[in-house]
Design an enzyme around this catalytic site. Structure first.
Site, PDB file in Angstrom:
ATOM      1  CG  ASP A  84      -1.893   1.170   1.207  1.00  0.00           C
ATOM      2  OD1 ASP A  84      -2.498   1.411   0.140  1.00  0.00           O
ATOM      3  OD2 ASP A  84      -2.034   1.853   2.229  1.00  0.00           O
ATOM      4  CD  GLU A 171      -4.894   0.254  -3.855  1.00  0.00           C
ATOM      5  OE1 GLU A 171      -6.123   0.288  -3.837  1.00  0.00           O
ATOM      6  OE2 GLU A 171      -4.191   0.924  -3.086  1.00  0.00           O
ATOM      7  CG  ASP A 253      -1.415   2.983   6.243  1.00  0.00           C
ATOM      8  OD1 ASP A 253      -2.413   3.398   5.617  1.00  0.00           O
ATOM      9  OD2 ASP A 253      -0.684   3.717   6.922  1.00  0.00           O
TER      10      ASP A 253
END
Ligand SMILES: [Zn+2]
Length: 307
Positions: A84, A171, A253
């Site tokens: 992340d 991502e 997170d």
């Protein structure tokens, strides 16, 4: 032979082929000769071109583009990391068992403060004055120091995460920035996430490991990584939360990184790639035959004559 064309900004010249990379120098044809250099990465392919640029502060850099004859990389084994990327922490990484957090290096902030101060000083200098030119060079120098410090950090972290892994999952930055939070768009360019992902991509590809980008919106922060219950909202200032369904206490997170990792493993499986959650095997689907890569090489002695 090449020559420096523009007087302002970044100047550069291209030297096609016939460039030899020596142990501590680069040899350029056409009367330029040998330039002392520190080689940051081993150069292990056929050199295509060398671009030498002069930075605004007067330093020289050479970027070497070379071709690597690919044996298809071997199948990588090792960990699967879910990452992340964030503003508070640069990267929060889940390997399925533990969470590691990586912050931007401390001295980066110091450089940035210094840069701000010097820029303010520059804005007060009179146009066209000698002292303005001197201050401009000082600002350019700090800019370079900030950029180098960041690059260094990004290289080290991407190296660490690619050295013992078979796959890394992130991502997609576009989706992350546009959909999740509009303020993130600026942060993305500031943090160097894009550069980081590029570094990761080539380092992983080189050893036959995979970079998986989740390229659709995925509720990584809102999903409980334990029971997959999805909460409707997760404001940015909430760092810890308790799942209303299963009662698990989450670090924001760490939970997101775990979800990203799980989603990546799901993609790998539907992709037909053999993968086990505790680090089985990911077989690359036909690696590319030849790869073009950029390798930055820092030149220490400005011995090129600017024509
Ligand atoms: Zn839950």
């Amino acid at each position: 032979m090449g020559y420096f064309t523009s007087k302002k900004g970044k100047q550069s010249a291209q030297y096609p082929q016939n460039v030899t990379v020596l142990e501590n120098a680069i040899k350029i044809p056409g009367g330029v000769g040998e330039i002392k250099a520190s080689i940051h990465r081993p150069i292990d392919g056929k050199i295509k071109t060398v671009t030498v640029s002069k930075t605004p502060s007067g330093k020289y850099f050479a970027s070497v583009l070379f071709e690597v004859d690919g044996e298809t990389p071997k199948t990588a084994k090792g960990k699967i990391y879910g990452i992340d990327l964030g503003v508070k922490h640069f990267a929060v990484v889940s390997d399925g068992e533990k969470i590691s957090k990586y912050d931007n290096p401390r001295h980066l902030a110091k450089h940035e403060k210094n840069l701000k101060r010097k820029q303010q000083k520059l804005s007060r200098k009179k146009d066209g004055s000698k002292s303005r030119e001197r201050q401009r060079k000082l600002v350019a120098k700090v800019h370079e120091r900030v950029a180098n410090t960041r690059q260094d950090f990004l290289h080290k972290l991407s190296h660490k995460l690619s050295s013992d892994s078979q796959a890394v999952i992130v991502e997609n930055l576009h989706v992350k920035g546009m959909v999740r939070n509009h303020n993130l768009a600026k942060a993305i360019s500031d943090c160097g996430w894009g550069t980081f992902i590029n570094f990761l991509a080539y380092k992983l590809e080189r050893k036959g490991a995979k970079l998986i980008e989740i390229d659709r919106w995925f509720p990584s922060s809102k999903l409980c990584s334990n029971c997959y219950h999805q909460v409707s909202e997760m404001p940015l200032d909430i760092r810890e939360w308790i799942c209303p369904n299963c009662g698990t206490k989450h670090d924001r997170d760490g939970n997101a990184a775990t979800n990203i990792r799980a989603e990546g493993i799901r993609i790998l499986r539907t992709d037909g790639t053999a993968v086990s959650a505790n680090g089985g095997e990911v077989s690359p689907k036909g690696g590319r035959k030849s790869v073009l890569r950029h390798s930055p090489v820092k030149l220490e002695a400005p011995t090129i004559a600017s024509a």
